[in-house]
Design an enzyme around this catalytic site. Structure first.
Site, PDB file in Angstrom:
ATOM      1  CG  ASP A   1       4.145  -9.279   3.812  1.00  0.00           C
ATOM      2  OD1 ASP A   1       3.380  -9.677   2.908  1.00  0.00           O
ATOM      3  OD2 ASP A   1       5.368  -9.152   3.643  1.00  0.00           O
ATOM      4  CB  ALA A   2      -1.272  -9.364   1.794  1.00  0.00           C
TER       5      ALA A   2
ATOM      6  CG  ASP B   1      -6.959  -1.681  -5.024  1.00  0.00           C
ATOM      7  OD1 ASP B   1      -6.401  -1.646  -6.133  1.00  0.00           O
ATOM      8  OD2 ASP B   1      -7.460  -0.682  -4.480  1.00  0.00           O
TER       9      ASP B   1
ATOM     10  CG  ASP C   1      -2.599  -1.302   3.092  1.00  0.00           C
ATOM     11  OD1 ASP C   1      -2.966  -1.195   1.913  1.00  0.00           O
ATOM     12  OD2 ASP C   1      -1.590  -0.730   3.547  1.00  0.00           O
TER      13      ASP C   1
ATOM     14  CD  GLN D   1       3.415   2.529   0.868  1.00  0.00           C
ATOM     15  OE1 GLN D   1       3.422   2.008  -0.235  1.00  0.00           O
ATOM     16  NE2 GLN D   1       2.376   2.407   1.669  1.00  0.00           N
TER      17      GLN D   1
ATOM     18  CG  HIS E   1     -11.737   2.178  -6.198  1.00  0.00           C
ATOM     19  ND1 HIS E   1     -11.127   3.375  -6.495  1.00  0.00           N
ATOM     20  CD2 HIS E   1     -10.819   1.431  -5.525  1.00  0.00           C
ATOM     21  CE1 HIS E   1      -9.898   3.366  -5.991  1.00  0.00           C
ATOM     22  NE2 HIS E   1      -9.682   2.210  -5.402  1.00  0.00           N
TER      23      HIS E   1
ATOM     24  CG  ASP F   1      -7.315   3.548  -1.583  1.00  0.00           C
ATOM     25  OD1 ASP F   1      -8.280   2.792  -1.368  1.00  0.00           O
ATOM     26  OD2 ASP F   1      -6.638   3.493  -2.631  1.00  0.00           O
TER      27      ASP F   1
END
Length: 529
Positions: free
Chosen positions: A348-349, A370, A314, A240, A270, A294
Site C-alpha cells: 500500500d503506497a 500513476d 503497486d 479489484q 505515458h 502495468d
C-alpha cells in the site's frame, strides 16, 4: 426433534448466519465496483440491509402455522434470489437506468428473507430446547457465522471464486439447509407435499450448480456487455476486478469497470507523464513509481540509461503479475518490470510512504505517480496533504514529482483540488495537460518540493487559496530521448499552455479527515452526460 443432535441445529444457525452476511458483503462490493465511492455504497447497503433484517424479523410474527415448512420455503427462496443476485446485477447494469432500484430492491428482499430465518427457527426449537439455552447459543452461533463470513470473504472467497461464484456458493448452502431441513424437521412437517418440497429443493440446488459451473461465462457475458468488447483476460484479486478487452485496433485494461488505458494511444499519456519530469530532473538516478503496475510508466523511464534504479510500488500483485505474464501487455511495456533496474514492491503506497518518511530510507530523485482517479476514499487518501507530506520527506534535494490528475476539462474542480493539495503540502506546482483520444483532455502536474511548510493558520490558508495565478513554468523543457511517438520540444512546451476553459479554480485542499476530492470527483464525473 428431541433425538436430533444439537450440533446439527447449531450448524444450521452457523450456516445461515454466514450466508446472510456474505450476501451483504457481496452487495456492498458489487455496488462499489459498479457505482464507485466504496464508503457511500457500503454505508447505504449496510443500512438498507440491516433495516430489511428488522422488517423480516417483524414480519415473522405473522407466520403462525406450518413454521417448519415456512422456514424451508424461505431457505429455498433465499438460495435462488441471493445466489443469482450477483450475475443478475452484472448483466443488468449496462441496460437499466433504474439499476439503483434493482440493486437496493434485491438488498431489501434478501434482507427480509434473512430476517425471517432466525425468528422462525427459534420458534420451531423453543418447544424442544430450554429457552435460555436456545437464545444464548443461537445468538452465539449467529455472531460466530458473521465472523466466519467477514474473514472468508476478503481472504478466500473473492480472490479465489470471484463475486458471482461466491454468491452462488452461499445460495447452494442455503438450499442445502432447506433440503436438510426436510429431514431434520421431519416430525414437524406434514407428509402431504413433502416429496414435492424436496423435489423443489433439488431443483434449486441443480440450478445453482449449473450457475456455479457456468459462472465464468455469466461474468464474461456481463463484462462484455458493460465494457463493450471481447474479454481476453479477467481476474479478481482481493483489491479489484481486472479485465482486459480486445478491440479492433488494440486492447483495453479495466480496473473495477473503469478504463485505465487503451493500447492504441496510451503512449500519449505515458510520454506526457514521464518525460516532462525527466526534462527538469536530468540528474535523476534513483526513481520512484507509485502505482503504474502495468509497467508502462517504467517503460518510458527505462529509456534513460543514466537511471540506476526504479522502485515501483503497486498494491496489487495480480496487476504486476499481469504486466509480466500477459503477452500483449508484456509486448506493450517492453518487459519493463523484468528489467534488472526495476524493483517491484506490492505494498500500500500510503503506508509505504509513511514508513519510508519515518525511517529515513534512501531518497528519490524523481517520482512518477500513476494512481487511478480518486473515485473512492481508499484511493482518495493517496491524493491528500497527509500523503504528499509523507512523500515530500522521501525526496532528495531538487527532486521532481509528476502526477496524473484527471481531466481539467471534465472535472476542473477535482483537477485543481489536487494541485492545491500539493501546494499546501509544500510543493511548487505547475499544471499541464495532453490530448489522449481515448480520454480526451487529460491533466497532469509537475511538482518540486519547496522550503515552505504547510500553513497552520486558517486565515493564512484562506489567503493562500486565492493565490492561484503563480503557477511557474519549469525553466528547462526539452526532449532528449529519441524514438518518442508523441513528444518533441515544441509539443512538450505546448503541454503547459492552458486554454481559457482550463484556468485555475478556487478549491479547498484534500485532507485525510474529509476527502473533499472524492465528493468533487463523484459530482463531476458522475453527472457527466
Amino acid at each position: 426433534m428431541d433425538r436430533a443432535p444439537l450440533w446439527l441445529l447449531y450448524l444450521n444457525v452457523l450456516i445461515i448466519a454466514t450466508c446472510g452476511l456474505v450476501y451483504e458483503l457481496v452487495a456492498g462490493t458489487l455496488a462499489s465496483y459498479l457505482l464507485g465511492d466504496s464508503v457511500t455504497q457500503f454505508s447505504l447497503v449496510i443500512g438498507v440491509y440491516l433495516s430489511a433484517l428488522g422488517v423480516g424479523a417483524w414480519l415473522s410474527q405473522y407466520i403462525e402455522t406450518r413454521l417448519a415448512r415456512a422456514f424451508i420455503e424461505i431457505e429455498l427462496a433465499l438460495a435462488l434470489i441471493g445466489g443469482f443476485s450477483t450475475p443478475l446485477m452484472f448483466v443488468a447494469f449496462p441496460y437499466l437506468d433504474w439499476f439503483h432500484l434493482l440493486l437496493f430492491g434485491s438488498v431489501i428482499l434478501i434482507g427480509i428473507l434473512v430476517g425471517l430465518e432466525l425468528p422462525l427457527l427459534m420458534r420451531i426449537l423453543k418447544e424442544h430446547l430450554d429457552f435460555n439455552e436456545l437464545i444464548s447459543r443461537v445468538l452465539a452461533f449467529d455472531y460466530l457465522g458473521a465472523l466466519f463470513a467477514s474473514l472468508l470473504f476478503p481472504i478466500l472467497l473473492v480472490p479465489r471464486l470471484g463475486l458471482t461464484r461466491t454468491a452462488i456458493l452461499f445460495g447452494l448452502l442455503n438450499a442445502a439447509v432447506g433440503l436438510w431441513g426436510t429431514y431434520l424437521l421431519r416430525p414437524l412437517l406434514s407428509s402431504k407435499g413433502l416429496e414435492g418440497l424436496r423435489g423443489r429443493a433439488m431443483l434449486v440446488i441443480g440450478l445453482l450448480v449449473i450457475g456455479f459451473i457456468k459462472a465464468d461465462s455469466l461474468t464474461t457475458l456481463a463484462e462484455e456487455n458493460t465494457l463493450g468488447g471481447k474479454i481476453v483476460y479477467a481476474d479478481s484479486s482481493p483489491y479489484q476486478r481486472i479485465a482486459v478487452t480486445q478491440g479492433d485496433r488494440g486492447f483495453q485494461l479495466y480496473l473495477n469497470g473503469h478504463l485505465q488505458f487503451n493500447s492504441v494511444d496510451e503512449y500519449r499519456y505515458h510520454e506526457s507523464l514521464v518525460h516532462p519530469l525527466m526534462s527538469v530532473c536530468p540528474d535523476a538516478r534513483n526513481v520512484l513509481v507509485l502505482g503504474g503496475g502495468d509497467g508502462l510508466a517504467a517503460r518510458e523511464l527505462l529509456r534513460y540509461a543514466e537511471i540506476e534504479s526504479i522502485t515501483l510500488v503497486d498494491l496489487d500483485p495480480a496487476m504486476t503479475r499481469l504486466a509480466t505474464q500477459f503477452p500483449p501487455l508484456v509486448s506493450l511495456n517492453q518487459k519493463s518490470l523484468t528489467d534488472p533496474r526495476v524493483h517491484v514492491l506490492n505494498q500500500d503506497a500510503f503506508i509505504w510512504a509513511k514508513e519510508q518518511a519515518s525511517q529515513g530510507k534512501p531518497k528519490f530523485d524523481a517520482v512518477v505517480i500513476d494512481f487511478p482517479d480518486p473515485g473512492s476514499y481508499s484511493i482518495g487518501k493517496l491524493y491528500t496533504t497527509f500523503f504528499y507530506q509523507s512523500l515530500r520527506r522521501c525526496l532528495s534535494p531538487g527532486a521532481g514529482v509528476a502526477i496524473q490528475c484527471t481531466s481539467p476539462l471534465v472535472a476542473p474542480q477535482s483537477y485543481w483540488c489536487i494541485l492545491h493539495t500539493l501546494r499546501r503540502s509544500g510543493f511548487d506546482v505547475t499544471p499541464y495537460h495532453a490530448a489522449v483520444p481515448t480520454f480526451g483532455v487529460w491533466g497532469f502536474a509537475l511538482a518540486r518540493a519547496n522550503n515552505v511548510d504547510e500553513p497552520n493558520d486558517l486565515a493564512e490558508q484562506s489567503e493562500n487559496a486565492k493565490e492561484i495565478s503563480a503557477w511557474t513554468l519549469p525553466p528547462r523543457l526539452s526532449v532528449e530521448i529519441t524514438g518518442l511517438r508523441f513528444l518533441n520540444d515544441s509539443t512538450m512546451r505546448s503541454l503547459f499552455d492552458l486554454p481559457a476553459d482550463q484556468q485555475p479554480q478556487e478549491v479547498s485542499p484534500n485532507r485525510l479527515n474529509d476527502q473533499i476530492l472524492v465528493r468533487l470527483y463523484d459530482l463531476e464525473w458522475g453527472g457527466r452526460g
